[in-house]
Design an enzyme around this catalytic site. Structure first.
Site, PDB file in Angstrom:
ATOM      1  CE1 TYR A   1      -3.743   2.485   0.682  1.00 46.12           C
ATOM      2  CE2 TYR A   1      -1.994   3.622   1.885  1.00 46.12           C
ATOM      3  CZ  TYR A   1      -3.239   3.633   1.274  1.00 46.12           C
ATOM      4  OH  TYR A   1      -3.979   4.791   1.263  1.00 46.12           O
TER       5      TYR A   1
ATOM      6  CD  GLU B   1      -5.793   4.482  -1.662  1.00 50.14           C
ATOM      7  OE1 GLU B   1      -6.691   4.201  -2.486  1.00 50.14           O
ATOM      8  OE2 GLU B   1      -5.971   4.484  -0.427  1.00 50.14           O
TER       9      GLU B   1
END
Ligand code: GDP
Ligand code: MN
Length: 394
Positions: free
Chosen positions: A109, A197
Site C-alpha cells: 500500500y 493512492e
C-alpha cells in the site's frame, strides 16, 4: 475532483512511475481488440468508476481468453457497480480499461495525503497492500509507516529510500521503489493533487515494481490553473444534484434527508443543518445563496433544491446583512408561483429590510409559514414536513 484509474496511470507514467500496458474500451468488441493489441495470454478488465474496492464488487476481472474478456466487458458495461464507497445507488460503468495481467509476488500500500493538522503531505505505506487502508489500520496497524514531507525541500531521495527499506524491500528493488515514491510525490506537488493512492503497488514475479492501481484527486480550487487536468473531469461519476447546482453558480452539497435548505452564509447554513437534526428532521442539502441574492438567484436555488427528488419540505433561513429580505421574499414568491409548489415552505427572515420582506410574503397570499428565530424555523419545517407526510399516508 476525482479522475479515473486509467487517467491517473497516464499521469503517473509522465513522472516515471511504471504501470501495466493497457487501453481504454467502450464496448466488448473494443475490449477484445485492446486485449489483442497487448502481448501475453492474460488480461485484466477493469471497470472505470470513481471508486475503490471495485475488485470485490466484480469490477476487476482477470481473463485468459478473448471470450472471457468479452464476457467480463458485457457484464460490466452499463452496470451500476455498487462498492462500499459508492453508496447503494452505485456508479455507472461506461468505460473499461483493459490491461496486460501482472504476476504478483507481493502487494504494497502506498498513499499520499494532506495532513491538515500538520499542514504537510504525509506518505502512508504498508507492506500489507491489497486491502483498503481502513482495513489495514484495523487489522495490521503496526505495519503502517508514516513519513512527513517537509514542503521547503519536498520529498527527498533519502526519505523515499527509508520508506522503501521500512517496507522490507530487497536491495535490487529499492531504486525502483524510490522512483515510484518520488514520482507519486511529484505528481501530487506539481499538479495540485490532494490525494495520490497506489494500492496495490506490486512487486512482480519478474522482480519489478509496478503501480497496479491508482487513485488521484485534485484540489478543485487549483483547477483554474490546470486546464489539462480539468479536462479529465467525468461528470457522469459525480452527484448529479451537485453538478446541476454548480453549473448554475450555486454553492451546494447534496445530503440524504428530506428537508431542503436555502440559507445565506456557509456558517449559518451549517448551523441550520444542525438545528434541523435537533428538531428531528434530516437535511437534504447544504446551500449557501451568497450575499446580495436577487429574486432570480433565490428562484435558481429553489430549482436546485427541488432537483433532488427526496425533498419534501423547504426551509429558507436568511440573516440579511448584504442581502435584502425583500429581495429574498420576492424570490420565494416567484419560486412558489413559477414552480407551483405544494410542499411546505418555511421562511425565517432577519436583518436588512425585514419588514418589507414580511410584507411581500403576507401580500402574496401564498401559504408560506414564517418564523422569527432559527430554532422556531427548524421546528416548524420538521413539524410541517411530518404533517404533510401524515396527510399523504392517511
Ligand atoms: P480496486 O478493487 O478498485 O482497488 O481495484 P484494484 O485495481 O486494486 O484491483 C483489486 C485487486 O485485484 C488487486 O489488489 C489485485 O489483488 C487484483 N489484481 C488487479 N490487477 C491484477 C493483475 O494484473 N494480476 C493479478 N494477479 N491480480 C490483479
Ligand atoms: Mn486498489
Amino acid at each position: 475532483m476525482d479522475i479515473h484509474e486509467y487517467q491517473a496511470k497516464d499521469l503517473l507514467t509522465r513522472f516515471g512511475v511504471q504501470v501495466p500496458r493497457g487501453g481504454i474500451a467502450y464496448s466488448p468488441e473494443q475490449a477484445v481488440y485492446r486485449a489483442s493489441e497487448l502481448s501475453g495470454d492474460k488480461w485484466v478488465v477493469k471497470a472505470q468508476i470513481h471508486s475503490g474496492a471495485r475488485g470485490k464488487a466484480g469490477g476487476v476481472r482477470i481473463c485468459s481468453s478473448e471470450e472471457e474478456v468479452s464476457d467480463a466487458a458485457t457484464w460490466m458495461l452499463g452496470r451500476k457497480l455498487v462498492t462500499h464507497q459508492t453508496g447503494p445507488q452505485g456508479k455507472l460503468v461506461s468505460r473499461l480499461y483493459v490491461e496486460e495481467a501482472t504476476s504478483i509476488a507481493h502487494e504494497i500500500y502506498l498513499g499520499f495525503v494532506m495532513d491538515r493538522k500538520l499542514e504537510r503531505v504525509v506518505v502512508v505505506a504498508s507492506a500489507q497492500g491489497g486491502m483498503e487502508i481502513e482495513e489495514i489500520s484495523e487489522q495490521e496497524p503496526e505495519s503502517i509507516i508514516r513519513s512527513v514531507v517537509d514542503p521547503a525541500v519536498g520529498m527527498q531521495a533519502f526519505q523515499a529510500r527509508e520508506i522503501a527499506f521500512s517496507l522490507g524491500l530487497e536491495p535490487p528493488l529499492i531504486a525502483q521503489a524510490v522512483k515510484t515514491i518520488m514520482g507519486c510525490y511529484r505528481l501530487m506537488a506539481e499538479m495540485d493533487a490532494n490525494m495520490v493512492e497506489v494500492n496495490p503497488m506490486v512487486v512482480t514475479q519478474a522482480g519489478e515494481i509496478v503501480a497496479l492501481d491508482a487513485k488521484v484527486s485534485f484540489d478543485d480550487n487549483a483547477l483554474f490553473r490546470r486546464p489539462e487536468i480539468a479536462e479529465l473531469r467525468d461528470k457522469s461519476q459525480e452527484d448529479t444534484r451537485e453538478t446541476y447546482a454548480e453549473d448554475r453558480g450555486l454553492s451546494y452539497i447534496g445530503l440524504d434527508g428530506e428537508i431542503g435548505c436555502i440559507v445565506n452564509g456557509a456558517g449559518l447554513a451549517m448551523a441550520t443543518l444542525d438545528m434541523i437534526k435537533m428538531s428531528g428532521g434530516e437535511p437534504a442539502n447544504f446551500l449557501d445563496v451568497g450575499g446580495g441574492a436577487s429574486p432570480e438567484r433565490v428562484l435558481k436555488s429553489f430549482k436546485a433544491v427541488l432537483n433532488d427528488p427526496n425533498v419534501e419540505a423547504i426551509l429558507v433561513n436568511i440573516f440579511a446583512g448584504i442581502n435584502r429580505c425583500d429581495w429574498i421574499a420576492e424570490g420565494v414568491v416567484l419560486a412558489m408561483k413559477e414552480l407551483e409548489l405544494t410542499l411546505p415552505v418555511v421562511v425565517r427572515l432577519s436583518g436588512t429590510n425585514v419588514e418589507e420582506g414580511r410584507k411581500v410574503l403576507d401580500d402574496s397570499g401564498l401559504p408560506v409559514i414564517t418564523a422569527d428565530t432559527l430554532a422556531e424555523a427548524a421546528d416548524s419545517v420538521v413539524g410541517a414536513w411530518k404533517d404533510a407526510k401524515f396527510k399523504e399516508a392517511s
